[in-house]
Each structure stands twice: as structure tokens, then as C-alpha cells.
Design a protein around this motif. Structure first.
Motif, PDB file in Angstrom:
ATOM      1  N   GLY A  63       3.008  -0.962   0.398  1.00 17.32           N
ATOM      2  CA  GLY A  63       1.835  -0.049   0.294  1.00 17.32           C
ATOM      3  C   GLY A  63       1.575   1.012   1.010  1.00 17.32           C
ATOM      4  N   GLN A  64       1.649   0.835   2.124  1.00 15.27           N
ATOM      5  CA  GLN A  64       1.748   2.029   3.107  1.00 15.27           C
ATOM      6  C   GLN A  64       2.612   2.956   2.920  1.00 15.27           C
ATOM      7  OE1 GLN A  64       0.686   0.970   7.245  1.00 15.27           O
ATOM      8  NE2 GLN A  64       1.727   2.958   7.924  1.00 15.27           N
ATOM      9  N   PHE A  65       3.891   2.556   2.919  1.00 10.56           N
ATOM     10  CA  PHE A  65       5.087   3.906   2.790  1.00 10.56           C
ATOM     11  C   PHE A  65       5.189   4.375   1.327  1.00 10.56           C
ATOM     12  CE2 PHE A  65       6.427   1.149   6.611  1.00 10.56           C
ATOM     13  CZ  PHE A  65       5.818   2.079   7.458  1.00 10.56           C
ATOM     14  N   GLY A  66       4.839   3.398   0.544  1.00  3.41           N
ATOM     15  CA  GLY A  66       4.682   3.936  -1.050  1.00  3.41           C
ATOM     16  C   GLY A  66       3.612   5.084  -1.112  1.00  3.41           C
ATOM     17  N   TRP A  67       2.506   4.977  -0.557  1.00  2.00           N
ATOM     18  CA  TRP A  67       1.550   5.894  -0.606  1.00  2.00           C
ATOM     19  C   TRP A  67       1.923   7.225   0.078  1.00  2.00           C
ATOM     20  CZ3 TRP A  67      -3.130   6.004  -3.064  1.00  2.00           C
ATOM     21  CH2 TRP A  67      -4.053   6.923  -2.658  1.00  2.00           C
ATOM     22  N   LYS A  68       2.397   6.812   1.395  1.00  2.00           N
ATOM     23  CA  LYS A  68       2.826   8.169   2.227  1.00  2.00           C
ATOM     24  C   LYS A  68       3.945   8.903   1.639  1.00  2.00           C
ATOM     25  CE  LYS A  68       1.246   6.498   6.787  1.00  2.00           C
ATOM     26  NZ  LYS A  68       1.388   6.434   8.063  1.00  2.00           N
ATOM     27  N   TYR A  69       5.007   8.281   1.025  1.00  2.00           N
ATOM     28  CA  TYR A  69       6.319   8.917   0.715  1.00  2.00           C
ATOM     29  C   TYR A  69       6.416   9.067  -0.668  1.00  2.00           C
ATOM     30  CZ  TYR A  69       6.934   7.965   5.698  1.00  2.00           C
ATOM     31  OH  TYR A  69       6.892   7.815   6.967  1.00  2.00           O
ATOM     32  N   GLY A  70       5.633   8.433  -1.474  1.00  2.00           N
ATOM     33  CA  GLY A  70       5.958   8.544  -3.045  1.00  2.00           C
ATOM     34  C   GLY A  70       7.302   7.609  -3.545  1.00  2.00           C
ATOM     35  N   LYS A 214       3.989  11.107 -13.864  1.00  2.00           N
ATOM     36  CA  LYS A 214       2.776  11.066 -13.279  1.00  2.00           C
ATOM     37  C   LYS A 214       2.760  10.930 -11.789  1.00  2.00           C
ATOM     38  CE  LYS A 214       0.407   8.188 -16.701  1.00  2.00           C
ATOM     39  NZ  LYS A 214      -0.206   6.994 -16.870  1.00  2.00           N
ATOM     40  N   MET A 215       3.558  10.538 -11.182  1.00  2.00           N
ATOM     41  CA  MET A 215       3.941  10.915  -9.677  1.00  2.00           C
ATOM     42  C   MET A 215       4.483  12.272  -9.483  1.00  2.00           C
ATOM     43  SD  MET A 215       3.480   8.143  -8.166  1.00  2.00           S
ATOM     44  CE  MET A 215       3.917   8.653  -6.518  1.00  2.00           C
ATOM     45  N   GLY A 216       4.990  12.953 -10.411  1.00  2.00           N
ATOM     46  CA  GLY A 216       5.220  14.335  -9.769  1.00  2.00           C
ATOM     47  C   GLY A 216       4.211  15.294  -9.857  1.00  2.00           C
ATOM     48  N   GLU A 217       3.017  14.884 -10.797  1.00  2.00           N
ATOM     49  CA  GLU A 217       1.607  15.556 -10.423  1.00  2.00           C
ATOM     50  C   GLU A 217       0.707  15.074  -9.363  1.00  2.00           C
ATOM     51  OE1 GLU A 217       0.093  14.389 -14.505  1.00  2.00           O
ATOM     52  OE2 GLU A 217       1.836  15.617 -15.635  1.00  2.00           O
ATOM     53  N   ALA A 218       1.114  14.057  -8.858  1.00  2.00           N
ATOM     54  CA  ALA A 218       0.291  13.599  -7.869  1.00  2.00           C
ATOM     55  C   ALA A 218       0.254  14.652  -6.441  1.00  2.00           C
ATOM     56  CB  ALA A 218       0.729  12.170  -7.265  1.00  2.00           C
ATOM     57  N   VAL A 219      -0.883  14.698  -5.873  1.00  2.00           N
ATOM     58  CA  VAL A 219      -0.820  15.523  -4.715  1.00  2.00           C
ATOM     59  C   VAL A 219      -1.658  14.972  -3.639  1.00  2.00           C
ATOM     60  CG1 VAL A 219      -0.861  17.504  -6.030  1.00  2.00           C
ATOM     61  CG2 VAL A 219      -3.039  16.453  -5.605  1.00  2.00           C
ATOM     62  N   PRO A 220      -1.725  15.162  -2.103  1.00  2.00           N
ATOM     63  CA  PRO A 220      -2.384  14.408  -1.369  1.00  2.00           C
ATOM     64  C   PRO A 220      -3.768  14.651  -1.611  1.00  2.00           C
ATOM     65  CG  PRO A 220      -0.858  15.976  -0.407  1.00  2.00           C
ATOM     66  CD  PRO A 220      -0.786  16.305  -1.660  1.00  2.00           C
ATOM     67  N   PHE A 305       4.504   3.692  -6.508  1.00  2.00           N
ATOM     68  CA  PHE A 305       3.472   4.093  -7.644  1.00  2.00           C
ATOM     69  C   PHE A 305       2.126   3.650  -7.149  1.00  2.00           C
ATOM     70  CE2 PHE A 305       7.778   3.034  -9.754  1.00  2.00           C
ATOM     71  CZ  PHE A 305       7.871   4.456 -10.529  1.00  2.00           C
ATOM     72  N   GLY A 306       1.884   3.585  -5.796  1.00  2.00           N
ATOM     73  CA  GLY A 306       0.440   3.358  -5.402  1.00  2.00           C
ATOM     74  C   GLY A 306      -0.552   4.304  -5.995  1.00  2.00           C
ATOM     75  N   ARG A 307      -0.076   5.764  -5.870  1.00  2.00           N
ATOM     76  CA  ARG A 307      -0.870   6.648  -5.989  1.00  2.00           C
ATOM     77  C   ARG A 307      -1.599   6.721  -7.677  1.00  2.00           C
ATOM     78  NH1 ARG A 307      -1.889  10.513  -2.183  1.00  2.00           N
ATOM     79  NH2 ARG A 307      -0.808   9.997  -0.298  1.00  2.00           N
ATOM     80  N   LEU A 308      -0.913   5.975  -8.609  1.00  2.00           N
ATOM     81  CA  LEU A 308      -1.197   6.077  -9.923  1.00  2.00           C
ATOM     82  C   LEU A 308      -2.500   4.949 -10.163  1.00  2.00           C
ATOM     83  CD1 LEU A 308       2.355   6.025 -11.718  1.00  2.00           C
ATOM     84  CD2 LEU A 308       0.783   7.904 -10.920  1.00  2.00           C
ATOM     85  N   PHE A 309      -2.837   4.226  -9.133  1.00  2.00           N
ATOM     86  CA  PHE A 309      -3.921   3.291  -9.071  1.00  2.00           C
ATOM     87  C   PHE A 309      -5.126   3.856  -8.214  1.00  2.00           C
ATOM     88  CE2 PHE A 309      -0.073   1.295 -10.494  1.00  2.00           C
ATOM     89  CZ  PHE A 309      -0.408   0.402 -11.371  1.00  2.00           C
ATOM     90  N   PRO A 328      -2.342  -5.211  -3.505  1.00  2.00           N
ATOM     91  CA  PRO A 328      -3.128  -6.054  -4.193  1.00  2.00           C
ATOM     92  C   PRO A 328      -3.989  -5.509  -5.253  1.00  2.00           C
ATOM     93  CG  PRO A 328      -3.235  -6.542  -1.998  1.00  2.00           C
ATOM     94  CD  PRO A 328      -2.567  -5.346  -2.034  1.00  2.00           C
ATOM     95  N   SER A 329      -4.328  -4.238  -5.118  1.00  2.00           N
ATOM     96  CA  SER A 329      -5.222  -3.626  -6.244  1.00  2.00           C
ATOM     97  C   SER A 329      -4.366  -3.341  -7.402  1.00  2.00           C
ATOM     98  CB  SER A 329      -5.663  -2.168  -5.740  1.00  2.00           C
ATOM     99  OG  SER A 329      -4.851  -0.997  -5.274  1.00  2.00           O
ATOM    100  N   MET A 330      -2.948  -3.025  -7.293  1.00  2.00           N
ATOM    101  CA  MET A 330      -2.089  -2.698  -8.308  1.00  2.00           C
ATOM    102  C   MET A 330      -1.919  -3.929  -8.980  1.00  2.00           C
ATOM    103  SD  MET A 330       0.894  -0.346  -6.286  1.00  2.00           S
ATOM    104  CE  MET A 330       1.760  -0.330  -7.765  1.00  2.00           C
ATOM    105  N   LEU A 331      -2.143  -4.974  -8.617  1.00  2.00           N
ATOM    106  CA  LEU A 331      -1.874  -6.338  -9.271  1.00  2.00           C
ATOM    107  C   LEU A 331      -3.151  -6.804 -10.080  1.00  2.00           C
ATOM    108  CD1 LEU A 331       0.513  -7.716  -6.484  1.00  2.00           C
ATOM    109  CD2 LEU A 331       1.128  -6.568  -8.654  1.00  2.00           C
ATOM    110  N   GLU A 332      -4.226  -6.647  -9.488  1.00  2.00           N
ATOM    111  CA  GLU A 332      -5.426  -7.201 -10.034  1.00  2.00           C
ATOM    112  C   GLU A 332      -5.460  -7.218 -11.710  1.00  2.00           C
ATOM    113  OE1 GLU A 332      -8.564  -6.370  -6.532  1.00  2.00           O
ATOM    114  OE2 GLU A 332      -8.380  -4.871  -7.847  1.00  2.00           O
ATOM    115  N   THR A 333      -5.243  -6.373 -12.399  1.00  2.00           N
ATOM    116  CA  THR A 333      -5.345  -6.237 -13.564  1.00  2.00           C
ATOM    117  C   THR A 333      -4.300  -7.134 -14.261  1.00  2.00           C
ATOM    118  OG1 THR A 333      -4.086  -4.167 -13.697  1.00  2.00           O
ATOM    119  CG2 THR A 333      -6.499  -4.212 -13.766  1.00  2.00           C
ATOM    120  N   LEU A 334      -3.263  -7.664 -13.639  1.00  2.00           N
ATOM    121  CA  LEU A 334      -2.334  -8.476 -14.337  1.00  2.00           C
ATOM    122  C   LEU A 334      -2.905  -9.724 -14.784  1.00  2.00           C
ATOM    123  CD1 LEU A 334       0.644  -8.337 -11.665  1.00  2.00           C
ATOM    124  CD2 LEU A 334       0.459  -6.752 -13.657  1.00  2.00           C
TER     125      LEU A 334
END
Length: 519
Positions: A63-70, A214-220, A305-309, A328-334
Motif C-alpha cells: 500500500g505505502q510504496f504502491g502509493w508513492k511509486y506507482g 488511468k495511472m498515467g493520468e494520476a498526479v500527486p 494501483f492504489g491511486r485509482l481508489f 484494505p480499501s481496495m478490497l472492500e468492494t469485493l
């Protein structure tokens, strides 16, 4: 809820049943700690992999490094497979097996004491191992408990206590053999679980290509830019979908810590002590690498892919996101069935890691402190003479002491987990940095180089633990715990090499006798 509870109960019953099944092989010290040094390649490879990857990776790091580094966070998983598994088995596997069996070493502190002919090295190494495995264990509790909280609605405290009790039961009953068998079962669940979850999460974003777009469009975010580390100071559009992300050097530090760090961790290296023979090591190398590529690569790929949530909560006081809530937030809707699978996935990873940690800690304290030499054993026997009957009684007593210390270690780490001072990733960074910073260089070089001196080992202990503790006491003012751990590990090789060149050499004949195992 019925499906989730039913699957979890079945899983937990199997783990306890394995402990009962293995209890006959856990009566002696070698049986309890090393499985009689006769564990095959599949069990050893899966034990290595499941001890490597726990809720700390799936929930905290992914979660942490996916958010930071994409998407570039996936390189961490590749590094874990190539460096942390493949190269570790190739470089350490055979030599560790042969030398530790030759000098009759059962633990890493025991290796230091015997290889460098210094009982105090054994004692200090066992204390370092015991102390710094505690925050790692606390991090594992936190990871699995957050998933249980999300999946079952059970409060964090109860989750941590239940998992601690169940882990204690099967480790105390069956020792290493029970742990290895359960690791194999849990590893299969992890392989199936991570591949299924990735497929479902990507499908919810319109497929792989759409998710990457979508990740290509994500920004900080505005909060990202408040980060004092300057991670996004030179961010360019599209960085979160690029090969090396917004901060390649920072990413490299994470790869080094999480990949090279396993080479110096007692609970990981101990797996090479117990494998059957050299042919099993060759097969185990392939199995372990494939396992790591799927599990670690999958975890970090999913987290990237955390930034898509939805954006995680942000603490204004700490200037940090609640990184542990991203996955956990990525998985809540499963669907419920998949949430049950995720819970089993993380439960499997966490319980196997916990079992390995508590077994390592209890064995080092028992064998390297309480019964660290022949004199401490003979002192219990009238006249100092030991016959077969007395020796067997002492072996059983050692196993009892280890079982008691397992309970103590689990209780202590549980107390920290219920009042955690750091995020999961920081707890793991502190633990890995101190342990691998102190142990990695003198252990690895001690397998290959006859010129390592006793003082060089002491210097590396001071370097690894000292740097980690000083940085922690200064509030991570020198560098963040992740980078500090990486510096401690790499710097340890410099320390051992330089100090060995300028300090008195060990007795040549004794060193030659130790290295005869490779002839």
C-alpha cells in the motif's frame, strides 16, 4: 459472513491438526528447531517464501510504496524474487548448510559464537535477534488485524489476540516441522489468492490496459506535496505509470532493504540449516524464486494501483497518510467469497511468518543464552558427568524452555502491536535494518572469507544496531527507517572488510578446520 467464517475455521483447524500431527518429531532440540535437518526442497522453499512475505508486505509495504511509486513499485517484487530468493539460495544455501552442519550450529548466534570462537558474540547476537524481532512481529499482527477488521468487522484487539493464541498452539505442539508443513499449505493459498485478487481488482478498473492508462493520468495530491521527504519535488506527468516512477533512488533503497535484508535475518537463513542435502537446495532455489515472483510481484503490482481508489486518510499532525488502509480499501468492494479468500491469503502469510519469528526467537534465547555452552549444562548434573539418560532429559528440558519462551515472545510482541508506535512499514524497517545491518556482512563473509576477524564482527554489530537506534531516537532525523536499513546493510560489508584488514587474525588452524567442510 457465513462463508467467510466457515473457510477461516476450516483453515485454522487444519493448522492446529498439523501441529498435533508433528508433535512426535518435536521432542528433541534438533527436531523442534530444525525438523531433524531432513526437510525437503518443497517444504523448505515454501517455508522460506511464506516467512518472507506476510501481512507486512501485502498490507503495509504494497500500500505505502504502491502509493508513492506507482507502477514502478512492482520492481520491489522483482527484486525480492531475484535478489531476496534466487541469489540468496545460490550464494548462501549450500555453504550455510555445509558449514552449520560441520560446526554443529543450530542458530545464527550459535554460528557467530562457533565460527569466530567467541561466546560473547553468541550472547550479544541472541539478544539483538530477540529484541529486534519483536517490532517485526508487532508489524505482522497489525497487518492481519486490519484485514480481519475490514472483512469480519471484528475489532483490531480481538483479531491480534486470537491470531497470537492460534500461532502459539501449533508452534508449541509441532515445532519447525509443523511450521514447514503449514507453510506449504499456506503458500498454496497465497499463490491462488494473490492471482485471483489481482484479476478481480484490475477487472473493476476496466482491465489492465485501462488501469495503466488511468495511472498515467494520476498526479500527486496536495498532501503528497506536503511530504517533507521531497519525494515528489521533481514529479513529471505520467511518472506513476513509468518504468522507474517519480523517485528512482528512493525506490532503489526499498529494493535493497526488502531484498538483501533477508540474507541477514535469522528466521530466513535458518531455513538453509534444515534442508536435506545439496540436490534439495538446487530444487528449492527454483521453487522459492517462482513463489517469490508470483507472491511478492503480485502484492506490489496490486498495491501500485492504489491511486485509482479513494484517497486514504491524512494526518495533519504527522504529515502522513494512513498507508496501512490503502490495500484494505481496495478490497472492500469485493464479493464476500473473495474477501474470505483475501483474509485467508493474508492470514496464511502472517501466521507462517509469526511462527518462524517466534521459533527463531525462542530457540536463540534457549540455546544461546540459557544453555549456551557445555558448562551451563554440566552444572545441572552432579559431578559434571552426562550419560545418555541425563542428556535426553536435558534435551527435553531445552524444548520445554523454548515453548515457554514462545509464549513470552508472543505476549510481548502482542503488547506492542496493541499500542503501535509506527506504521507497519516503519516497524519492519527498524527491525530489518538492525538485524541485517548487524548480521548480514559477518555471516555471509564468514562463509566465504577466512580473513574475517572477531573484532570486525563486533564492529558490524555496533554499526548495524547503533545506526538504527540512533536514527530512531532522533525521530528519523538522519533518514527514514527504510533508507537507514539499506545503508546499515550495505555499510556493514565495508565495516567488516576494513576492520578485518587492520585487526588481529584468528587462529589459522582453527579457521582451516572450519572450512574443511567445503573440500
Amino acid at each position: 459472513m457465513f462463508i467467510k467464517i466457515l473457510l477461516t475455521i476450516i483453515f485454522l483447524c487444519i493448522t492446529v491438526a498439523v501441529g498435533i500431527y508433528s508433535r512426535k518429531q518435536a521432542k528433541s532440540v534438533d527436531g523442534f528447531v530444525l525438523g531433524g535437518r531432513s526437510v525437503g526442497p518443497w517444504l523448505t522453499a515454501f517455508a522460506y517464501g511464506t516467512s518472507y512475505f506476510s501481512a507486512v508486505v501485502f498490507v503495509g509495504y504494497a500500500g505505502q510504496f504502491g502509493w508513492k511509486y506507482g507502477l514502478s513499485a512492482s520492481w520491489i517484487g522483482v527484486g525480492n524474487a531475484v535478489i531476496g530468493s534466487l541469489l540468496a539460495w545460490i550464494i548462501l544455501g549450500r555453504r550455510t548448510k555445509l558449514m552449520t552442519q560441520h560446526i554443529q550450529s543450530r542458530t545464527m548466534p550459535d554460528f557467530f559464537g562457533t565460527r569466530y570462537a567467541d561466546e560473547w558474540l553468541r550472547v550479544v547476537a541472541s539478544v539483538i535477534a530477540f529484541v529486534f524481532l519483536i517490532p517485526y512481529t508487532a508489524g505482522v499482527y497489525m497487518g492481519i488485524s486490519k484485514l480481519f477488521e475490514m472483512g469480519f468487522g471484528i475489532p483490531y484487539t480481538y483479531c491480534a489476540i486470537i491470531m497470537a493464541m492460534l500461532t502459539a498452539v501449533y508452534v508449541i505442539l509441532g515445532g519447525y516441522k509443523a511450521t514447514a508443513i503449514n507453510d506449504f499449505i499456506q503458500g498454496i493459498i497465497m499463490l491462488f489468492g494473490i492471482t485471483t485478487v489481482i484479476a478481480v481488482v484490475l477487472n473493476s478498473q476496466g482491465g489492465l490496459i485501462e488501469a495503466v492508462s488511468k495511472m498515467g493520468e494520476a498526479v500527486p495530491t496536495a498532501h503528497d506535496l506536503d511530504d517533507k521527504s521531497g519525494l515528489f519535488a521533481h514529479f513529471q506527468p505520467g511518472d506513476f505509470a513509468s518504468w522507474f516512477g517519480p523517485a528512482p533512488l528512493s525506490l532503489l533503497g526499498v529494493v535493497v532493504l526488502t531484498s538483501l535484508g533477508t540474507w541477514g535475518l535469522p528466521q530466513m537463513v535458518g531455513k538453509f540449516y534444515s534442508i536435506t542435502d545439496e540436490s534439495a537446495i538446487r530444487r528449492g532455489t527454483i521453487i522459492s524464486t517462482v513463489f517469490a515472483l508470483i507472491v511478492a510481484g503480485g502484492c506490489y503490482f496490486l498495491g501500485s494501483f492504489g491511486r485509482l481508489f479513494p484517497e486514504p486518510l491524512y494526518s495533519v499532525e504527522k504529515h502522513k497518510y494512513a498507508y496501512d488502509s490503502i490495500v484494505p480499501s481496495m478490497l472492500e468492494t469485493l464479493p464476500d467469497v473473495l474477501i474470505a479468500l483475501v483474509v485467508l491469503l493474508v492470514l496464511s502469510a502472517s501466521m507462517s511468518t509469526l511462527a518462524s519469528l517466534v521459533l527463531t526467537s525462542s530457540s536463540t534465547m534457549t540455546l544461546d543464552l540459557i544453555y549456551r555452552d557445555k558448562k551451563s549444562v554440566e552444572g545441572e548434573v552432579e559431578g559434571g558427568e552426562i550419560d545418555d539418560v541425563v542428556a535426553e532429559k536435558i534435551e527435553r528440558r531445552k524444548v520445554v524452555v523454548m515453548r515457554v519462551l514462545i509464549v513470552f515472545f508472543i505476549a510481548l510482541s502482542l503488547m506492542i502491536a496493541l499500542n503501535p508506535p509506527q506504521f507497519i512499514a516503519q516497524l519492519m524497517g527498524i527491525s530489518w535494518g538492525a538485524l541485517a545491518g548487524a548480521f548480514l556482512a559477518p555471516f555471509m563473509l564468514g562463509l566465504y572469507w577466512k580473513g574475517v576477524t572477531r573484532l570486525a564482527v563486533w564492529a558490524c554489530f555496533v554499526w548495524g544496531v547503533g545506526l538504527t537506534v540512533v536514527n530512531m531516537m532522533l525521530g528519523n532525523a538522519l533518514m527514514n527507517p527504510i533508507d537507514c536499513g539499506a545503508v546499515a546493510m550495505v555499510g556493514g560489508f565495508v565495516v567488516v572488510f576494513v576492520v578485518s584488514l587492520v585487526t588481529p587474525k584468528m587462529n589459522r588452524q582453527s579457521v582451516e578446520n572450519i572450512f574443511k567442510c567445503y573440500e
